[in-house]
Enzyme design. Structure first.
Site, PDB file in Angstrom:
ATOM      1  N   ASP A   2       0.954  -3.253   3.069  1.00 22.95           N
ATOM      2  CA  ASP A   2       1.728  -3.696   1.906  1.00 22.95           C
ATOM      3  C   ASP A   2       2.935  -4.478   2.424  1.00 22.95           C
ATOM      4  O   ASP A   2       3.275  -4.423   3.612  1.00 22.95           O
ATOM      5  CB  ASP A   2       2.150  -2.459   1.109  1.00 22.95           C
ATOM      6  CG  ASP A   2       3.038  -2.793  -0.067  1.00 22.95           C
ATOM      7  OD1 ASP A   2       2.770  -3.782  -0.766  1.00 22.95           O
ATOM      8  OD2 ASP A   2       4.027  -2.062  -0.282  1.00 22.95           O
TER       9      ASP A   2
ATOM     10  N   ASP B  52       6.461  -5.476   0.306  1.00 21.40           N
ATOM     11  CA  ASP B  52       7.746  -4.933  -0.135  1.00 21.40           C
ATOM     12  C   ASP B  52       7.748  -3.409  -0.019  1.00 21.40           C
ATOM     13  O   ASP B  52       6.849  -2.726  -0.509  1.00 21.40           O
ATOM     14  CB  ASP B  52       8.027  -5.328  -1.582  1.00 21.40           C
ATOM     15  CG  ASP B  52       8.218  -6.816  -1.744  1.00 21.40           C
ATOM     16  OD1 ASP B  52       9.341  -7.307  -1.566  1.00 21.40           O
ATOM     17  OD2 ASP B  52       7.211  -7.510  -2.018  1.00 21.40           O
TER      18      ASP B  52
ATOM     19  N   ASP C 163       3.964   1.804   0.071  1.00 19.79           N
ATOM     20  CA  ASP C 163       5.074   2.665  -0.353  1.00 19.79           C
ATOM     21  C   ASP C 163       5.059   3.062  -1.820  1.00 19.79           C
ATOM     22  O   ASP C 163       5.802   3.950  -2.229  1.00 19.79           O
ATOM     23  CB  ASP C 163       6.406   1.956  -0.090  1.00 19.79           C
ATOM     24  CG  ASP C 163       6.636   0.812  -1.068  1.00 19.79           C
ATOM     25  OD1 ASP C 163       5.788  -0.113  -1.122  1.00 19.79           O
ATOM     26  OD2 ASP C 163       7.635   0.842  -1.801  1.00 19.79           O
TER      27      ASP C 163
END
Length: 251
Positions: free
Chosen positions: A16, A18, A192
């Protein structure tokens, strides 16, 4: 949760963006990519035979801009866009989002601190600067897509996003895993947000490794505390791969 194991040369690595490779900022354009990140990802791509992809909610052209001059395999908008290792782009047709965009823009006019992001096939309403407006944003977006089964509302970190239904990061990772150079490798995915859970659900049943970055509940069995820890983990993998093989001692 445990710390993730070391990467091996038969890894298919999915990351991922961000909150995983870079720290989340107040606005999407305010993020800062560590200076050493781009060469690190380039090294890992080469050491893994090209089996490294970014799987993000951002559009692919934004990923390319932040990681220039790299053009990695990538999935953008949670899988609406996907560029394979040969550079071929696949992109879902954009649905009609006029009503959604109008509703989001109207909220942003009425309430300070909201940010509307228009993507190729999605509308994201960010409320990081006005967290007290979570319910207002959610209810408004649910109302505007009511009766439109082709659209769904996705909730991420301080963002509600209206996107095509039935598309997610797990589907994108699965597609990569059927293609060279990812096929036949062990998938590893770090993310996240709640939007990364679909990816975790794909890699773990394949014997792969799912890594939750930061706090919060997750089905992932491994955790790193921050993007900084992700960076250090990737550096350790790069350095281990690049180290010369030990010589057998003379007998």
């Amino acid at each position: 949760m445990q710390k993730p194991p070391r990467l091996t040369r038969d890894t298919a690595l999915f990351l991922d963006f961000d909150g995983t490779l870079v720290a989340i900022a107040e606005t999407p354009e305010a993020i800062e990519v560590p200076a050493a990140m781009v060469p690190l990802l380039g090294d890992l791509r080469d050491l893994l035979g090209g089996a490294l992809a970014v799987v993000s909610g951002r559009q692919i052209d934004a990923i390319d801009r932040f990681l220039a001059p790299l053009r990695l395999p990538a999935a953008g908008e949670h899988g609406v866009q996907r560029r394979d290792a040969q550079g071929h782009m696949q992109e879902q047709r954009a649905p009609d989002l006029v009503r959604v965009l109008d509703a989001a823009n109207e909220l942003a006019r009425v309430y300070e601190g909201l940010l509307v992001e228009r993507k190729h096939a999605a509308i994201a309403l960010h409320y990081r600067l006005a967290p007290q407006l979570e319910a207002v944003c959610r209810d408004a977006m649910l109302r505007v897509i009511d009766g439109q089964p082709q659209l769904e509302l996705m909730h991420g970190k301080f963002v509600f996003e209206v996107k095509p239904a039935g598309i997610n990061k797990g589907i994108a990772i699965d597609a990569f895993m059927h293609e060279a150079p990812f096929a036949g490798r062990v998938p590893v995915f770090a993310g996240d947000d709640t939007t990364d859970e679909h990816g975790f659900a794909i890699v773990q049943p394949r014997g792969g490794v799912a890594i939750k970055v930061g706090p919060g509940p997750s089905q992932a069995l491994h955790r790193l505390d921050s993007p900084r820890e992700v960076f250090e983990w990737l550096v350790a993998a790069r350095d281990l791969f690049a180290a010369p093989a030990p010589r057998d001692s003379a007998t």
